[in-house]
Design a protein around this motif. Structure first.
Motif, PDB file in Angstrom:
ATOM      1  N   ALA A  94       0.724  -1.236  -0.011  1.00 30.13           N
ATOM      2  CA  ALA A  94      -0.143   0.102  -0.044  1.00 30.13           C
ATOM      3  C   ALA A  94       0.954   1.291  -0.060  1.00 30.13           C
ATOM      4  O   ALA A  94       1.945   1.135   0.468  1.00 30.13           O
ATOM      5  CB  ALA A  94      -1.134   0.013   1.238  1.00 30.13           C
ATOM      6  N   ASN A  95       0.342   2.194  -0.463  1.00 30.37           N
ATOM      7  CA  ASN A  95       1.334   3.703  -0.594  1.00 30.37           C
ATOM      8  C   ASN A  95       1.087   4.166   0.895  1.00 30.37           C
ATOM      9  O   ASN A  95       0.350   5.332   0.943  1.00 30.37           O
ATOM     10  CB  ASN A  95       0.377   4.687  -1.639  1.00 30.37           C
ATOM     11  N   VAL A  96       1.635   3.622   1.666  1.00 29.08           N
ATOM     12  CA  VAL A  96       1.805   4.439   3.232  1.00 29.08           C
ATOM     13  C   VAL A  96       3.181   4.261   3.362  1.00 29.08           C
ATOM     14  O   VAL A  96       3.980   3.702   3.180  1.00 29.08           O
ATOM     15  CB  VAL A  96       0.996   3.524   4.268  1.00 29.08           C
ATOM     16  N   ASN A  97       3.344   5.336   4.651  1.00 29.46           N
ATOM     17  CA  ASN A  97       4.802   5.829   4.965  1.00 29.46           C
ATOM     18  C   ASN A  97       5.189   4.570   6.105  1.00 29.46           C
ATOM     19  O   ASN A  97       4.328   4.008   6.990  1.00 29.46           O
ATOM     20  CB  ASN A  97       4.658   6.913   5.683  1.00 29.46           C
ATOM     21  N   TYR A  98       6.652   4.424   6.172  1.00 29.87           N
ATOM     22  CA  TYR A  98       7.062   3.743   7.245  1.00 29.87           C
ATOM     23  C   TYR A  98       6.676   2.094   7.348  1.00 29.87           C
ATOM     24  O   TYR A  98       6.900   1.625   8.370  1.00 29.87           O
ATOM     25  CB  TYR A  98       6.902   4.360   8.683  1.00 29.87           C
ATOM     26  N   ALA A  99       6.203   1.476   6.404  1.00 28.16           N
ATOM     27  CA  ALA A  99       5.909   0.205   6.135  1.00 28.16           C
ATOM     28  C   ALA A  99       6.931  -0.645   5.505  1.00 28.16           C
ATOM     29  O   ALA A  99       7.180  -0.331   4.292  1.00 28.16           O
ATOM     30  CB  ALA A  99       4.647  -0.012   5.815  1.00 28.16           C
ATOM     31  N   GLY A 100       7.424  -1.656   5.992  1.00 28.17           N
ATOM     32  CA  GLY A 100       8.653  -2.511   5.563  1.00 28.17           C
ATOM     33  C   GLY A 100       9.019  -3.510   6.245  1.00 28.17           C
ATOM     34  O   GLY A 100       8.240  -3.962   7.148  1.00 28.17           O
ATOM     35  N   PHE A 101      10.307  -3.730   5.944  1.00 25.95           N
ATOM     36  CA  PHE A 101      10.992  -5.328   6.848  1.00 25.95           C
ATOM     37  C   PHE A 101      11.703  -4.380   7.808  1.00 25.95           C
ATOM     38  O   PHE A 101      12.999  -4.251   7.604  1.00 25.95           O
ATOM     39  CB  PHE A 101      11.437  -6.115   5.816  1.00 25.95           C
ATOM     40  N   HIS A 102      11.151  -4.020   8.999  1.00 29.05           N
ATOM     41  CA  HIS A 102      11.954  -3.146  10.069  1.00 29.05           C
ATOM     42  C   HIS A 102      12.944  -4.019  10.630  1.00 29.05           C
ATOM     43  O   HIS A 102      12.772  -5.406  10.691  1.00 29.05           O
ATOM     44  CB  HIS A 102      11.000  -2.790  11.126  1.00 29.05           C
ATOM     45  N   HIS A 103      14.165  -3.522  10.682  1.00 28.02           N
ATOM     46  CA  HIS A 103      15.427  -4.336  11.530  1.00 28.02           C
ATOM     47  C   HIS A 103      15.922  -5.423  10.686  1.00 28.02           C
ATOM     48  O   HIS A 103      16.864  -6.096  11.298  1.00 28.02           O
ATOM     49  CB  HIS A 103      14.893  -4.659  12.784  1.00 28.02           C
ATOM     50  N   ALA A 104      15.591  -5.474   9.639  1.00 34.73           N
ATOM     51  CA  ALA A 104      16.211  -6.594   8.827  1.00 34.73           C
ATOM     52  C   ALA A 104      17.772  -6.281   8.580  1.00 34.73           C
ATOM     53  O   ALA A 104      18.009  -4.888   8.440  1.00 34.73           O
ATOM     54  CB  ALA A 104      15.604  -7.031   7.260  1.00 34.73           C
ATOM     55  N   ALA A 105      18.553  -7.208   8.314  1.00 34.41           N
ATOM     56  CA  ALA A 105      20.185  -7.083   8.245  1.00 34.41           C
ATOM     57  C   ALA A 105      20.385  -6.993   6.632  1.00 34.41           C
ATOM     58  O   ALA A 105      21.243  -5.915   6.200  1.00 34.41           O
ATOM     59  CB  ALA A 105      21.089  -7.854   8.748  1.00 34.41           C
ATOM     60  N   LYS A 106      20.022  -7.732   6.077  1.00 31.76           N
ATOM     61  CA  LYS A 106      20.141  -7.695   4.453  1.00 31.76           C
ATOM     62  C   LYS A 106      18.970  -8.264   3.608  1.00 31.76           C
ATOM     63  O   LYS A 106      18.542  -9.389   4.171  1.00 31.76           O
ATOM     64  CB  LYS A 106      21.338  -8.657   4.159  1.00 31.76           C
ATOM     65  N   VAL A 107      18.638  -7.598   2.728  1.00 32.90           N
ATOM     66  CA  VAL A 107      17.461  -8.059   1.686  1.00 32.90           C
ATOM     67  C   VAL A 107      17.833  -7.830   0.235  1.00 32.90           C
ATOM     68  O   VAL A 107      18.468  -6.715   0.112  1.00 32.90           O
ATOM     69  CB  VAL A 107      16.228  -7.386   2.081  1.00 32.90           C
ATOM     70  N   THR A 108      17.433  -9.030  -0.385  1.00 28.39           N
ATOM     71  CA  THR A 108      17.910  -8.871  -1.798  1.00 28.39           C
ATOM     72  C   THR A 108      16.560  -9.471  -2.636  1.00 28.39           C
ATOM     73  O   THR A 108      15.981 -10.277  -2.282  1.00 28.39           O
ATOM     74  CB  THR A 108      19.120  -9.895  -2.130  1.00 28.39           C
ATOM     75  N   TYR A 109      16.573  -8.469  -3.652  1.00 26.71           N
ATOM     76  CA  TYR A 109      15.430  -8.956  -4.429  1.00 26.71           C
ATOM     77  C   TYR A 109      15.949  -9.329  -5.917  1.00 26.71           C
ATOM     78  O   TYR A 109      16.656  -8.273  -6.575  1.00 26.71           O
ATOM     79  CB  TYR A 109      14.199  -7.580  -4.550  1.00 26.71           C
ATOM     80  N   ASN A 110      15.497 -10.388  -6.524  1.00 26.77           N
ATOM     81  CA  ASN A 110      16.005 -10.659  -7.852  1.00 26.77           C
ATOM     82  C   ASN A 110      14.659 -10.944  -8.755  1.00 26.77           C
ATOM     83  O   ASN A 110      13.695 -11.665  -8.535  1.00 26.77           O
ATOM     84  CB  ASN A 110      16.681 -12.110  -7.873  1.00 26.77           C
ATOM     85  N   ASP A 111      14.590 -10.271  -9.889  1.00 25.46           N
ATOM     86  CA  ASP A 111      13.757 -10.258 -10.738  1.00 25.46           C
ATOM     87  C   ASP A 111      12.117 -10.230 -10.248  1.00 25.46           C
ATOM     88  O   ASP A 111      11.114 -11.038 -10.401  1.00 25.46           O
ATOM     89  CB  ASP A 111      13.698 -11.791 -11.421  1.00 25.46           C
ATOM     90  N   CYS A 112      11.895  -9.356  -9.405  1.00 25.17           N
ATOM     91  CA  CYS A 112      10.761  -9.145  -8.693  1.00 25.17           C
ATOM     92  C   CYS A 112       9.922  -7.904  -9.354  1.00 25.17           C
ATOM     93  O   CYS A 112      10.417  -6.943 -10.189  1.00 25.17           O
ATOM     94  CB  CYS A 112      10.817  -8.762  -7.409  1.00 25.17           C
TER      95      CYS A 112
END
Length: 324
Positions: free
Chosen positions: A108-126
């Motif tokens: 959704a188009n909302v602020n401050y929403a995501g994967f909080h406190h993650a160390a490393k995130v990789t996105y391939n072909d998304c």
């Protein structure tokens, strides 16, 4: 029916099943780990974390709640419609290392929403729909497509990523695409953008560049923007101005740029697409020629079924004669 006939019927059925191609049926909305199906996404993540087995996504799964602490998991789309609906909430992932591959991520188009406190995130072909916020210090997007239809929203806030890299990505948007910004006064932030395309769709005129930088809250920190081989829609660069990036606030920015250029389209703001190739009608081989290619297993199965049924009829006839 005699025992011999029953045995022939069973063999015929097994032969047909062996020869008919195995068509993958869409498996509903589920996550699968090592052959076990889960209807709850987080249950699947817990089962896969720390193992060599990925979480396989079939259809659309909803992400709710928090990830396990120190989660280490790969999440892979297995169907054309594989998607994760992230909704409008934050999802804690303390110390998490995550890879997302071949998926649609819907946020959704909302602020401050995501994967909080993650160390490393990789996105391939998304494919990423909505305004995406990064939180992992190390974040990388490879060959991803970002889609934003709201002129008042970005494709991406780099936000929590101290080191964010975009490789070979495509950004589709109405007015602005990437915001390079954080409230920190002391942290150092780096954004690397390599061989990406920024394309306006249903463009709403504004003074925005594709990448907007705001370093105004930084006092002893820094912002470094590295650009290489990117293309930007010419609507964002009127009169030859730089439509790739704009430092709208602050004084803490260093930019390194090479090989970037405008997209010169016949109609500015629209991608010039190659004409679609007409689909050729399937031509079946003449009756006197052998069938080849993808039809072979199906034709073999059909022939086996006919032979088996013929054998059953013959034996049935013999059985009736012997009974008479």
């Amino acid at each position: 029916m005699s025992g011999k006939m029953k045995m022939i019927l069973v063999v015929a059925c097994l032969l047909v099943l062996a020869l008919v191609p195995s068509f993958a049926l869409a498996a509903g909305n589920e996550a699968v780990v090592n052959g076990t199906s889960y209807t709850n996404f987080m249950d699947a993540v817990k089962a896969a974390s720390g193992t060599s087995y990925p979480v396989e996504i079939y259809g659309t799964m909803t992400v709710s709640g928090s990830f396990p602490n120190n989660v280490n998991v790969k999440i892979v789309g297995k169907t054309d419609d594989a998607a994760l609906n992230l909704g409008s909430s934050a999802h804690a992932a303390h110390g998490g290392i995550m890879v997302f591959e071949d998926l649609k991520l819907i946020k959704a188009n909302v602020n401050y929403a995501g994967f909080h406190h993650a160390a490393k995130v990789t996105y391939n072909d998304c494919t990423i729909e909505g305004e995406y916020w990064t939180y992992a210090p190390e974040t990388e997007f490879n060959r991803c497509t970002f889609i934003q239809t709201d002129a008042g929203k970005y494709n991406l806030w780099t936000y929590g990523a101290t080191n964010c890299t975009l490789n070979d990505c495509t950004f589709k948007f109405a007015s602005k695409s990437v915001l390079f910004y954080n409230e920190s006064k002391t942290n150092n932030f780096t954004l690397n953008v390599n061989n990406c395309k920024f394309i306006t769709e249903n463009y709403v005129a504004s003074d925005k560049a594709a990448i907007e930088i705001d370093s105004s809250l930084s006092t002893t920190g820094s912002y470094t923007l590295n650009l290489s081989g990117n293309e930007v829609d010419c609507l964002l660069a009127p009169n030859g101005e730089n439509g790739m990036w704009r430092h709208k606030k602050g004084e803490k920015l260093t930019v390194s740029e090479s090989g970037s250029s405008q997209i010169h389209n016949d109609e500015c703001g629209h991608v010039v697409e190659e004409p679609e190739e007409e689909e050729e009608e399937e031509v079946l081989p003449p009756a006197n020629q052998p069938v080849t290619g993808d039809n072979m297993p199906l034709m073999a199965a059909f022939a086996a079924m006919l032979l088996s049924l013929g054998a059953i009829l013959v034996l049935s006839k013999r059985q009736r004669k012997s009974e008479n």
